[in-house]
Design an enzyme around this catalytic site. Structure first.
Site, PDB file in Angstrom:
ATOM      1  N   LYS A 223     -17.024   3.430 148.691  1.00  0.00           N
ATOM      2  CA  LYS A 223     -15.582   3.464 147.883  1.00  0.00           C
ATOM      3  C   LYS A 223     -14.424   4.189 148.901  1.00  0.00           C
ATOM      4  O   LYS A 223     -15.035   5.196 149.797  1.00  0.00           O
ATOM      5  CB  LYS A 223     -15.974   4.442 146.654  1.00  0.00           C
ATOM      6  CG  LYS A 223     -14.623   4.951 145.682  1.00  0.00           C
ATOM      7  CD  LYS A 223     -15.023   5.580 144.584  1.00  0.00           C
ATOM      8  CE  LYS A 223     -13.916   5.842 143.770  1.00  0.00           C
ATOM      9  NZ  LYS A 223     -14.255   6.764 142.334  1.00  0.00           N
TER      10      LYS A 223
ATOM     11  N   SER B 278     -12.749   4.685 137.897  1.00  0.00           N
ATOM     12  CA  SER B 278     -12.100   4.346 138.993  1.00  0.00           C
ATOM     13  C   SER B 278     -12.939   3.633 140.069  1.00  0.00           C
ATOM     14  O   SER B 278     -12.377   2.662 141.056  1.00  0.00           O
ATOM     15  CB  SER B 278     -11.484   5.688 139.558  1.00  0.00           C
ATOM     16  OG  SER B 278     -12.541   6.487 140.231  1.00  0.00           O
TER      17      SER B 278
ATOM     18  N   SER C 241     -16.150   7.664 136.274  1.00  0.00           N
ATOM     19  CA  SER C 241     -16.038   6.820 137.232  1.00  0.00           C
ATOM     20  C   SER C 241     -16.980   5.875 137.769  1.00  0.00           C
ATOM     21  O   SER C 241     -16.806   5.114 138.450  1.00  0.00           O
ATOM     22  CB  SER C 241     -14.931   7.152 138.134  1.00  0.00           C
ATOM     23  OG  SER C 241     -13.694   7.185 137.599  1.00  0.00           O
TER      24      SER C 241
END
Ligand code: GLN
Length: 492
Positions: free
Chosen positions: A78, A157, A181
């Protein structure tokens, strides 16, 4: 030969060990998949050369019997984890030129374990969002959109990580979870997402959103893979003052398949008005699966659940407004150019240009709830309610060992939907936020398909530092659900 992108971490580990294929071959297969599916926009930065060089080193290590726990396994990272020498943007214009001179502890741990980084995955800007539509680098598409001929959000997210794992562009990926998320995008894309106990994984070098909530975790194809990856990510870190000095159990060994006598709590407050019938049905089905495996189902109560979203949307923006004060155009990141009147003008223009709408909204809410005159009414009150929410869980765990809930109130929705109404978007997190506020571990497991043919997850919430029970029950749930559906874009 097996299709290398179909593998799990566990089966790839076996194949590498037995010499069925090399880390370079495994990595190349994923690099090819990444270039074939650029349309998903799952990665902000690809690092193929670096990945192949790492894979070469891994092959040598495997040969010499020197392999780490994740040796040669290609993963996505990420783009919230600082990676030395590799652009780290947090999905924001304000950091779109930031190349960290250091490595975050978690990405460093994975690297030391031999994991091969394929690139940095897309995300909502500063991890604020539930649909991956706030990234400066564009929307991420859910691979499941190919099944219904519609552009769907992957959740957020950690939407890029979720799309990359579900679309088989990497074997697994890292996520971070502040209020859902990891779990919500896992649910939307039919993969496993585990948010560990707060303090289990170091936050050092992870771009901060809300420091008392942020936690890194694995996003994988299976529960066993989540155990494997968590083992390499987690551990005490003296560089993070909130890192927990707990010893690490063997997470994979927790997957015994035996849940006889375990008490599964069903919180009645999670039965929301207007919740789609298919979600309620799946939840009941989950109960039945666990009961059939020998667990006992007990009713529990989490009475402050109804205040969780309001509390979260005060605490998280408050911390965000403080954390994001560092982006001033002076030290690093974007800096407004052109005619500037004074220092204030530099700050205003830099931040006005650099931050997107959702981030600006959060900074304003955060500054408001922290300001003199409002602090007691909002922030101090929210902190008190947060304590009550945590207390609810402590009380519930007197009567149960793990809690079962849906992960989200819906399946993945279309890109563009819910965007005009931030409150509607925030509702996505209704089932994930309470455990975040309490700092507890939570995991989403793909458990079924919606009427529209899209993945739905069930969530397990555990006691603090009891990821083992979470994984054990998760493994049983996974087997019972037998979720094998895949996005059609992957092909045979
Ligand atoms: N969707 C939530 C938010 O926008 C949670 C985000 C997260 O967990 N990083 O704040």
């Amino acid at each position: 030969m097996t299709k290398l992108t179909n593998l799990t971490l566990a089966s790839a580990r076996d194949g590498l060990k037995s010499g069925e294929f090399s880390a370079v071959e495994l990595t190349q297969a994923h690099i090819d998949a990444m270039s074939a599916h650029k349309d998903l926009n799952a990665f902000i930065t690809d690092t193929p050369e670096r990945a192949l060089a790492q894979a070469k080193v891994s092959d040598a290590k495997i040969k010499s019997g020197d392999a780490g726990a994740m040796e040669g396994l290609p993963i996505g990272m990420k783009d919230l984890f600082c990676t030395e020498g590799v652009l780290t943007t947090a999905g924001s214009h304000i950091l779109d030129n930031f190349i960290p001179p250091y490595e975050s502890t978690v990405s460093g741990n994975l690297k030391n374990a031999g994991a091969v980084m394929l690139g940095k995955t897309n995300l909502d800007e500063f991890a604020m969002g539930s649909a991956n539509v706030t990234s400066y680098f564009g929307n991420v598409k859910n691979p499941w959109g190919s099944n219904v001929d519609k552009d769907l959000v992957p959740g957020g997210s950690s939407g890029g990580s979720a799309a990359a794992v579900a679309g088989e562009l990497c074997l697994a990926a890292t996520g971070t979870d502040t209020g859902g998320s990891i779990r919500q995008p896992a649910s939307f894309t039919g993969i496993v997402g585990l948010k560990p106990t707060y303090g289990r994984c170091s936050r050092w070098g992870v771009v901060a959103f809300a420091s008392s909530l942020d936690q890194a975790g694995p996003m994988t194809k299976t529960v066993q893979d989540a155990a494997i990856m968590l083992q390499s990510m987690a551990g005490f870190d003296e560089k993070d003052s909130t890192s927990a000095p707990e010893s690490l159990p063997n997470f994979e060994a927790a997957l015994t398949g035996d849940i006889k006598g375990l008490r599964i709590g069903i919180p009645k407050e999670y039965r929301m008005d207007g919740m789609p019938e298919e979600i309620t049905k799946l939840w009941k089905q989950g109960e039945d699966w666990l009961k059939a495996a020998g667990a006992e189902i007990v009713d529990v109560s989490l009475p402050h659940t109804k205040y969780a979203l309001a509390t979260y949307y005060i605490v998280a923006p408050a911390e965000a407004s403080a954390n994001l004060a560092r982006y001033d155009g002076v030290r690093y990141g974007h800096r407004a150019e052109g005619e500037l009147e004074n220092l204030d003008d530099l700050y205003c223009k830099t931040r006005g240009q650099g931050f997107g709408e959702e981030v600006q909204r959060r900074i304003m809410i955060g500054a408001y709830v922290l300001s003199a005159g409002y602090y007691d009414a909002y922030y101090a009150k929210a902190q008190k309610v947060r304590t009550l929410i945590a207390q609810d869980f402590t009380n519930a765990y007197a009567n149960c060992d793990v809690i079962l809930t849906p992960t989200c109130p819906s399946a993945a929705f279309g890109i563009g939907e819910n965007e005009d109404d931030p409150l509607k978007m925030y509702l996505n997190d209704i089932f994930t936020v309470p455990s975040s506020l309490a700092g507890l571990p939570g995991m989403s497991i793909p458990a079924g398909l919606s009427e529209g043919g899209l993945p739905l997850g069930l969530q397990l919430i555990g006691r603090a530092f009891d990821e083992e029970t979470l994984l054990r029950v998760g493994g049983v749930l996974e087997t019972a659900a037998g979720f094998t559906a895949k996005p059609s874009m992957i092909g045979a």
